[in-house]
Design a protein around this motif. Structure first.
Motif, PDB file in Angstrom:
ATOM      1  N   ARG A  72       0.848  -1.189   0.000  1.00 22.59           N
ATOM      2  CA  ARG A  72       0.000   0.000   0.000  1.00 22.59           C
ATOM      3  C   ARG A  72       0.884   1.240   0.000  1.00 22.59           C
ATOM      4  NH1 ARG A  72      -3.745  -0.807   4.423  1.00 22.59           N
ATOM      5  NH2 ARG A  72      -1.928  -0.382   5.696  1.00 22.59           N
ATOM      6  N   ALA A  73       0.370   2.295  -0.655  1.00 20.91           N
ATOM      7  CA  ALA A  73       1.089   3.570  -0.669  1.00 20.91           C
ATOM      8  C   ALA A  73       0.119   4.704  -0.381  1.00 20.91           C
ATOM      9  CB  ALA A  73       1.764   3.799  -2.019  1.00 20.91           C
ATOM     10  N   LEU A  74       0.612   5.697   0.339  1.00 22.84           N
ATOM     11  CA  LEU A  74      -0.107   6.943   0.566  1.00 22.84           C
ATOM     12  C   LEU A  74       0.405   7.954  -0.440  1.00 22.84           C
ATOM     13  CD1 LEU A  74      -1.813   9.033   2.157  1.00 22.84           C
ATOM     14  CD2 LEU A  74       0.185   9.315   3.666  1.00 22.84           C
ATOM     15  N   LEU A  75      -0.498   8.517  -1.224  1.00 23.08           N
ATOM     16  CA  LEU A  75      -0.134   9.579  -2.157  1.00 23.08           C
ATOM     17  C   LEU A  75      -0.512  10.909  -1.539  1.00 23.08           C
ATOM     18  CD1 LEU A  75      -1.437   8.155  -5.577  1.00 23.08           C
ATOM     19  CD2 LEU A  75       0.748   7.708  -4.407  1.00 23.08           C
ATOM     20  N   VAL A  76       0.463  11.799  -1.397  1.00 27.21           N
ATOM     21  CA  VAL A  76       0.231  13.160  -0.901  1.00 27.21           C
ATOM     22  C   VAL A  76       0.400  14.072  -2.109  1.00 27.21           C
ATOM     23  CG1 VAL A  76       0.915  14.944   0.727  1.00 27.21           C
ATOM     24  CG2 VAL A  76       1.129  12.520   1.369  1.00 27.21           C
ATOM     25  N   ILE A  77      -0.727  14.552  -2.621  1.00 28.92           N
ATOM     26  CA  ILE A  77      -0.749  15.252  -3.906  1.00 28.92           C
ATOM     27  C   ILE A  77      -0.853  16.765  -3.724  1.00 28.92           C
ATOM     28  CG2 ILE A  77      -1.984  15.493  -6.100  1.00 28.92           C
ATOM     29  CD1 ILE A  77      -3.062  12.609  -5.604  1.00 28.92           C
ATOM     30  N   ASP A  78       0.157  17.474  -4.171  1.00 28.42           N
ATOM     31  CA  ASP A  78       0.117  18.939  -4.320  1.00 28.42           C
ATOM     32  C   ASP A  78      -0.149  19.710  -3.032  1.00 28.42           C
ATOM     33  OD1 ASP A  78       0.440  18.208  -6.950  1.00 28.42           O
ATOM     34  OD2 ASP A  78      -1.544  18.847  -7.594  1.00 28.42           O
ATOM     35  N   VAL A  79       0.221  19.184  -1.891  1.00 29.14           N
ATOM     36  CA  VAL A  79       0.092  19.964  -0.653  1.00 29.14           C
ATOM     37  C   VAL A  79       1.329  20.851  -0.591  1.00 29.14           C
ATOM     38  CG1 VAL A  79      -0.367  19.921   1.825  1.00 29.14           C
ATOM     39  CG2 VAL A  79      -1.197  18.057   0.376  1.00 29.14           C
ATOM     40  N   GLN A  80       1.282  21.882  -1.422  1.00 28.95           N
ATOM     41  CA  GLN A  80       2.461  22.699  -1.680  1.00 28.95           C
ATOM     42  C   GLN A  80       2.191  24.179  -1.468  1.00 28.95           C
ATOM     43  OE1 GLN A  80       2.322  21.108  -5.798  1.00 28.95           O
ATOM     44  NE2 GLN A  80       2.868  23.192  -6.428  1.00 28.95           N
ATOM     45  N   GLU A  81       3.263  24.883  -1.250  1.00 31.53           N
ATOM     46  CA  GLU A  81       3.201  26.310  -0.943  1.00 31.53           C
ATOM     47  C   GLU A  81       2.519  27.108  -2.049  1.00 31.53           C
ATOM     48  OE1 GLU A  81       3.404  29.511   1.393  1.00 31.53           O
ATOM     49  OE2 GLU A  81       3.991  27.497   2.017  1.00 31.53           O
ATOM     50  N   SER A  82       2.562  26.647  -3.269  1.00 32.64           N
ATOM     51  CA  SER A  82       1.931  27.358  -4.387  1.00 32.64           C
ATOM     52  C   SER A  82       0.500  27.763  -4.051  1.00 32.64           C
ATOM     53  CB  SER A  82       1.918  26.474  -5.637  1.00 32.64           C
ATOM     54  OG  SER A  82       3.193  25.982  -5.935  1.00 32.64           O
ATOM     55  N   PHE A  83      -0.270  26.849  -3.486  1.00 33.44           N
ATOM     56  CA  PHE A  83      -1.678  27.128  -3.196  1.00 33.44           C
ATOM     57  C   PHE A  83      -1.847  28.206  -2.133  1.00 33.44           C
ATOM     58  CE2 PHE A  83      -2.214  22.962  -5.211  1.00 33.44           C
ATOM     59  CZ  PHE A  83      -3.235  23.267  -6.097  1.00 33.44           C
ATOM     60  N   ARG A  84      -0.929  28.228  -1.168  1.00 34.87           N
ATOM     61  CA  ARG A  84      -1.040  29.230  -0.100  1.00 34.87           C
ATOM     62  C   ARG A  84      -0.785  30.647  -0.615  1.00 34.87           C
ATOM     63  NH1 ARG A  84       0.332  28.557   5.354  1.00 34.87           N
ATOM     64  NH2 ARG A  84       2.357  29.470   4.912  1.00 34.87           N
ATOM     65  N   GLN A  85      -0.230  30.768  -1.803  1.00 31.01           N
ATOM     66  CA  GLN A  85       0.044  32.078  -2.399  1.00 31.01           C
ATOM     67  C   GLN A  85      -1.152  32.649  -3.152  1.00 31.01           C
ATOM     68  OE1 GLN A  85       2.948  33.585  -1.554  1.00 31.01           O
ATOM     69  NE2 GLN A  85       3.078  31.717  -0.336  1.00 31.01           N
ATOM     70  N   LEU A  86      -2.176  31.834  -3.358  1.00 34.85           N
ATOM     71  CA  LEU A  86      -3.358  32.278  -4.096  1.00 34.85           C
ATOM     72  C   LEU A  86      -4.349  32.955  -3.155  1.00 34.85           C
ATOM     73  CD1 LEU A  86      -3.899  29.035  -6.215  1.00 34.85           C
ATOM     74  CD2 LEU A  86      -2.831  31.173  -6.976  1.00 34.85           C
ATOM     75  N   GLU A  87      -5.044  33.977  -3.639  1.00 31.82           N
ATOM     76  CA  GLU A  87      -6.048  34.663  -2.828  1.00 31.82           C
ATOM     77  C   GLU A  87      -7.105  33.672  -2.329  1.00 31.82           C
ATOM     78  OE1 GLU A  87      -9.206  38.407  -3.018  1.00 31.82           O
ATOM     79  OE2 GLU A  87      -8.465  37.546  -4.889  1.00 31.82           O
ATOM     80  N   LYS A  88      -7.417  32.674  -3.147  1.00 31.61           N
ATOM     81  CA  LYS A  88      -8.437  31.691  -2.788  1.00 31.61           C
ATOM     82  C   LYS A  88      -8.063  30.853  -1.561  1.00 31.61           C
ATOM     83  CE  LYS A  88     -10.640  30.923  -7.256  1.00 31.61           C
ATOM     84  NZ  LYS A  88     -10.961  29.910  -8.270  1.00 31.61           N
ATOM     85  N   TRP A  89      -6.801  30.878  -1.151  1.00 31.71           N
ATOM     86  CA  TRP A  89      -6.403  30.096   0.024  1.00 31.71           C
ATOM     87  C   TRP A  89      -7.230  30.493   1.247  1.00 31.71           C
ATOM     88  CZ3 TRP A  89      -3.998  25.693   0.853  1.00 31.71           C
ATOM     89  CH2 TRP A  89      -3.663  25.354   2.170  1.00 31.71           C
ATOM     90  N   ALA A  90      -7.647  31.745   1.314  1.00 32.61           N
ATOM     91  CA  ALA A  90      -8.456  32.220   2.449  1.00 32.61           C
ATOM     92  C   ALA A  90      -9.784  31.485   2.540  1.00 32.61           C
ATOM     93  CB  ALA A  90      -8.689  33.722   2.335  1.00 32.61           C
ATOM     94  N   ALA A  91     -10.216  30.844   1.462  1.00 37.34           N
ATOM     95  CA  ALA A  91     -11.484  30.100   1.450  1.00 37.34           C
ATOM     96  C   ALA A  91     -11.258  28.600   1.322  1.00 37.34           C
ATOM     97  CB  ALA A  91     -12.361  30.605   0.307  1.00 37.34           C
ATOM     98  N   ILE A  92     -10.070  28.129   1.682  1.00 43.84           N
ATOM     99  CA  ILE A  92      -9.756  26.704   1.554  1.00 43.84           C
ATOM    100  C   ILE A  92     -10.685  25.879   2.446  1.00 43.84           C
ATOM    101  CG2 ILE A  92      -7.962  26.575   3.347  1.00 43.84           C
ATOM    102  CD1 ILE A  92      -7.551  24.992  -0.107  1.00 43.84           C
TER     103      ILE A  92
END
Length: 194
Positions: free
Chosen positions: A3-23
């Protein structure tokens, strides 16, 4: 370990978007870390995946410095970090080869965006024959504007538009679409026992 756990795109890029405030899940790092700790205790493989868009000039362009895991996520030795350029984690990477070489047949999916890269990866993984569990509360997303909405609106305008799809609606739709067809839906607590 099959079994493998995939951690997809939990990256700083998203925190730089204005939409992060509505995550939808501001504690995405905490939820992912619970899955990571459980996977390591079970001797499952943890695969870290980040999205890049070379030359775009946006927050997914590695030249900007945001294509890195969000603080608090720390891979250990032997845990692969894969860079992708498509919505799913298979098409532009060697993920399937890596999983096949290790005899992995079961996947747990977590990450950012619930309905985009996480759902798309889940669908492709299912088509490839993997037994997939979708850890919804270890995913996160943002509200989605209506297809006819004007571009360039502020987050407040997006949220005020009754045509905007809320994060709760997106998550529910994703669970309905995946459950029983492409994946089993589970919570972090159900997967870890804590």
């Amino acid at each position: 370990m099959n079994r493998a756990l995939l951690v997809i795109d939990v990256q700083e890029s998203f925190r730089q978007l204005e939409k992060w405030a509505a995550i939808s899940n501001p504690d995405i790092v905490g939820q992912v870390n619970k899955l990571v700790a459980h996977a390591r205790a079970e001797r499952d493989l943890v695969v870290w995946i980040v999205h890049t868009d070379h030359g775009s000039g946006d927050v997914f362009d590695p030249a900007r410095g945001y294509v890195r895991l969000i603080d608090g996520l720390v891979p250990t030795e032997g845990e692969p970090i894969i860079t992708k350029t498509s919505h799913n984690a298979f098409t532009t990477t060697n993920l399937q080869q890596l999983l096949t070489e290790r005899g992995i047949r079961e996947l747990v999916v977590s990450g950012i965006r619930t309905e985009q890269c996480c759902e798309t990866t889940t669908r492709v993984a299912s088509d490839l024959g993997y037994d997939v569990t979708f850890a919804t509360d270890a995913t996160a997303t943002n509200p989605i504007e209506h297809r006819d909405a004007p571009t360039g609106r502020s987050l407040a305008e997006i949220l005020a538009d009754p045509r905007t799809l809320s994060t709760d609606e997106i998550i529910a739709r994703t669970e309905y679409a995946l459950s029983g067809r492409f994946a089993r839906i589970a919570t972090v607590k159900e997967l870890t026992g804590s």
